[in-house]
Design a protein around this motif. Structure first.
Motif: not given
Length: 282
Positions: A17-29, A48-53
């Protein structure tokens, strides 16, 4: 360009979850793909809850198999592969993408000193890098790093070569060198992983020797076989000179060494031709 991030994950509920949230914060992906490799914990639900496929394997197939599943599903022009266990910092992703924009086809996050999981693995990786540098005649800073950005179209050319186990970084890097694609490195610092490692020291000790041969056969088999052949030829010639001086004849040992030298050279030559066919343009 569309950018996909692929996270192979097996029982990584503590860090995913922490990894996914940090990736989302980049606003690049564009998309985050978590490949759930037969996890027995809550990795899938948390992702899934964190927003990944999430792509799920019904059972564990291996890190390389997860990478292949993610690459096939990814829709991005660029794919970023990284570990889901907290070792790799998503903040380094823009640095890798900057090199892609400069024209490189594969950018590898090279772990610096102090970033290796253990002394033994650090020594093994140093040996990998030394051998790969010899084979490719290019400086290889980190052959086994799983943190990398790659042009999707070119990476997918080599999916059939990739093993299902942990040595996919080695195989893909050497394949890119062999194909003449541009490879570069960006220095990174890897953190201590969250959770338990899936690497077995005894099992992966055997894998070390297999990777050594795989590196050679993937790039240029003759560069491995030729030195061995030359050494045997010199031993045969030296022994022949000794026996000719001492007993005045050609011995069976000299014949055996000469024969072995020729056979190993021919094996290298044939392997070189087979390797060339593996990289034939489709």
């Amino acid at each position: 360009m569309k950018i996909s991030v692929v996270l192979p994950a097996k029982n990584e509920s503590g860090a995913i979850a922490q990894t996914i949230y940090q990736i989302q914060e980049l606003n690049l992906i564009t998309e985050i793909l978590v490949v759930n490799d037969g996890s027995t914990d809550d990795t899938k639900e948390i992702s899934v809850k964190a927003g990944a496929t999430v792509i799920s394997h019904p059972y564990s197939k291996g890190n390389g198999a997860a990478i292949k599943s993610g690459a096939r599903k990814a829709s991005g022009d660029i794919i970023v592969f990284m570990d889901a266990d907290g070792q790799h910092s998503p903040k380094d992703i823009p640095r890798l993408l900057a090199k892609i924009e400069e024209g490189y086809d594969l950018v590898v996050g090279a772990r610096q000193k102090g970033s290796q999981a253990s002394l033994g693995r650090g020594i093994a990786n140093s040996l990998y890098n030394f051998l790969a540098t010899y084979m490719t005649e290019h400086k290889v800073e980190d052959l086994t790093s799983g943190f990398r950005a790659v042009r999707a179209e070119k990476f997918k050319e080599f999916l059939y070569l990739l093993p299902n186990g942990f040595s996919y970084p080695t195989t893909s890097t050497m394949a890119f060198f062999r194909a003449g694609y541009s490879v570069t490195y960006v220095p990174i610092n890897a953190a201590k992983r969250i959770g338990q490692s899936h690497i077995n020291p005894l099992k992966d000790g055997v894998r070390f020797f297999l990777i050594i041969f795989k590196i050679a056969t993937l790039f240029s088999p003759l560069k491995m076989f030729l030195p061995i052949s030359v050494i045997l030829f010199m031993m045969a010639t030296g022994w022949y000179g000794y026996t000719l001086w001492e007993v005045g004849r050609f011995t069976n040992m000299s014949a055996l060494l000469y024969t072995g030298s020729i056979m190993i050279f021919l094996m290298g030559l044939i392997s070189e031709q087979i390797t060339a066919l593996m990289y034939k343009e489709k």
